[in-house]
Design a protein around this motif. Structure first.
Motif, PDB file in Angstrom:
ATOM      1  N   ILE A  53       1.290 -13.860 -10.343  1.00 31.46           N
ATOM      2  CA  ILE A  53       2.009 -15.433  -9.316  1.00 31.46           C
ATOM      3  C   ILE A  53       3.242 -15.887 -10.059  1.00 31.46           C
ATOM      4  O   ILE A  53       3.679 -16.360 -10.357  1.00 31.46           O
ATOM      5  CB  ILE A  53       1.035 -16.112  -9.636  1.00 31.46           C
ATOM      6  CG1 ILE A  53      -0.640 -16.365  -9.881  1.00 31.46           C
ATOM      7  CG2 ILE A  53       1.459 -17.150  -8.948  1.00 31.46           C
ATOM      8  CD1 ILE A  53      -1.095 -17.006  -9.877  1.00 31.46           C
ATOM      9  N   GLU A  54       4.230 -15.356  -8.813  1.00 29.16           N
ATOM     10  CA  GLU A  54       5.259 -15.607  -8.662  1.00 29.16           C
ATOM     11  C   GLU A  54       5.744 -17.556  -8.793  1.00 29.16           C
ATOM     12  O   GLU A  54       5.261 -17.666  -7.605  1.00 29.16           O
ATOM     13  CB  GLU A  54       6.154 -14.874  -7.980  1.00 29.16           C
ATOM     14  CG  GLU A  54       7.661 -15.140  -8.416  1.00 29.16           C
ATOM     15  CD  GLU A  54       8.404 -14.736  -9.695  1.00 29.16           C
ATOM     16  OE1 GLU A  54       9.119 -15.321 -10.300  1.00 29.16           O
ATOM     17  OE2 GLU A  54       8.810 -13.336  -9.728  1.00 29.16           O
ATOM     18  N   LEU A  55       6.296 -17.645  -9.046  1.00 29.86           N
ATOM     19  CA  LEU A  55       5.775 -19.415  -8.880  1.00 29.86           C
ATOM     20  C   LEU A  55       7.173 -20.019  -8.593  1.00 29.86           C
ATOM     21  O   LEU A  55       7.895 -19.563  -9.132  1.00 29.86           O
ATOM     22  CB  LEU A  55       4.756 -20.213 -10.490  1.00 29.86           C
ATOM     23  CG  LEU A  55       3.888 -20.153 -10.454  1.00 29.86           C
ATOM     24  CD1 LEU A  55       3.628 -20.869 -11.874  1.00 29.86           C
ATOM     25  CD2 LEU A  55       2.751 -20.463  -9.551  1.00 29.86           C
ATOM     26  N   ASN A  56       7.261 -21.269  -8.088  1.00 34.44           N
ATOM     27  CA  ASN A  56       8.670 -21.970  -7.931  1.00 34.44           C
ATOM     28  C   ASN A  56       8.427 -23.820  -8.196  1.00 34.44           C
ATOM     29  O   ASN A  56       6.979 -23.928  -7.835  1.00 34.44           O
ATOM     30  CB  ASN A  56       9.365 -21.841  -6.946  1.00 34.44           C
ATOM     31  CG  ASN A  56       8.255 -22.230  -5.449  1.00 34.44           C
ATOM     32  OD1 ASN A  56       7.745 -23.250  -5.064  1.00 34.44           O
ATOM     33  ND2 ASN A  56       7.620 -21.332  -4.815  1.00 34.44           N
ATOM     34  N   SER A  57       9.339 -24.506  -8.203  1.00 38.00           N
ATOM     35  CA  SER A  57       9.317 -25.342  -8.009  1.00 38.00           C
ATOM     36  C   SER A  57       8.280 -26.280  -7.653  1.00 38.00           C
ATOM     37  O   SER A  57       7.797 -27.489  -7.840  1.00 38.00           O
ATOM     38  CB  SER A  57       9.945 -26.654  -8.308  1.00 38.00           C
ATOM     39  OG  SER A  57      11.160 -26.848  -6.539  1.00 38.00           O
TER      40      SER A  57
END
Length: 303
Positions: free
Chosen positions: A33-37
């Motif tokens: 899973i490529e996360l962000n803020s």
């Protein structure tokens, strides 16, 4: 001509470096899973899954070296734990990486959910806003990372020592969790797949593990058997036959997965060829009309 070639080579190198600088590593990887803020809190802290997160920068050589290792690890752990990553080079993620005390790349952190106490009423349970975290400092190789992550999975599988205790547990009245699943196993260790099945159906289905060869204490208890036969004749007969069959650990049958609904005095044995998580969850959904709360077959919204 040589000057033109030199300029072209330098320009192409700069162009590629700019692409690497801002590009996420795992956008197209189905197992990471490529996360962000914006998604970090929901994915990491609003789940009962343990999660491994890589904090990285695309230009980092060590991150590039770790990438294929993490991808292999994630593929083998798919459906068992969450594997995620966050690009700390993006402006939108820098504050979050700072809050997580990331000082170098790559940093691997493990986030572990709190254990839910179902003996306490929901309104009286401690509300943990975030998961506990620790920095992974082990070898950055596939096998050690897999072993470490499996060791961090919360277990909601109850171990049972004998058939008599098992009978009492599966026949115990429980309106909210009527379905009880028992894994009769040749192995003493509870499998990671079975643990995650319990997580996916947490609060809906109860899971038990009993090791073949430790069966005792029921077939010789005539008082208990007579009492049980009056209320749960079908389940009692099955357990008596099972106890006789699996007393000998070496001669007992292979692993068996059995579903019990004591209120209806029914049991159903899983007949699938493989103890595959997706197949078992599909079986539960089809036979008992129970949908998992988490996992690949749940209705939980993905990012």
């Amino acid at each position: 001509m040589k000057k033109f070639n030199l300029i072209f080579t330098i320009s192409w190198a700069l162009f590629n470096s700019l692409l690497i600088y801002g590009q996420n590593f795992y956008d197209s990887n189905p197992n990471i899973i490529e996360l962000n803020s914006r998604t970090f809190d929901r994915v990491i802290h609003h789940t009962n899954y343990t999660t491994l997160v890589e904090f990285y920068a695309p230009w980092c050589g060590y991150c590039q070296k770790l990438k294929p290792i993490l991808e292999k690890t994630a593929k083998q752990l798919n459906g068992i734990v969450q594997i995620a990553a966050i690009n700390c080079d993006l402006d939108m993620n820098k504050q979050l990486c700072g809050q997580e005390s990331i000082e170098g790349f790559p940093t691997l952190k493990v986030f572990r959910p709190p254990k839910i106490n179902f003996n306490v009423k929901p309104e009286d349970r401690v509300d943990f806003k975030t998961h506990a975290s620790e920095v992974y400092i082990g070898e950055r190789k596939v096998s050690p990372m897999i072993d470490f992550m499996i060791s961090r999975i919360k277990s909601y599988v109850k171990r049972v020592q004998n058939i008599k205790n098992l009978r009492n547990l599966i026949c115990k009245k429980d309106k909210e969790q009527e379905l009880k699943v028992v894994y009769f196993s040749k192995n003493e260790k509870v499998s990671s797949v079975f643990k995650t099945l319990a997580i996916d159906f947490l609060g809906k289905v109860k899971f038990y593990h009993i090791t073949n060869g430790v069966f005792k204490g029921f077939e010789n208890d005539e008082v208990e058997i007579n009492k049980s036969m009056k209320t749960y004749p079908n389940i009692t007969k099955f357990l008596l036959e099972l106890e006789k069959d699996q007393k000998d650990k070496n001669n007992s049958k292979n692993n068996r997965l059995v579903f019990f609904k004591a209120q209806e005095d029914k049991y159903l044995e899983y007949s699938g060829e493989n103890f595959n998580k997706i197949d078992i969850e599909s079986f539960i959904m089809k036979e008992f009309n129970i949908t998992p709360t988490e996992g690949p077959l749940s209705k939980k919204v993905s990012i």
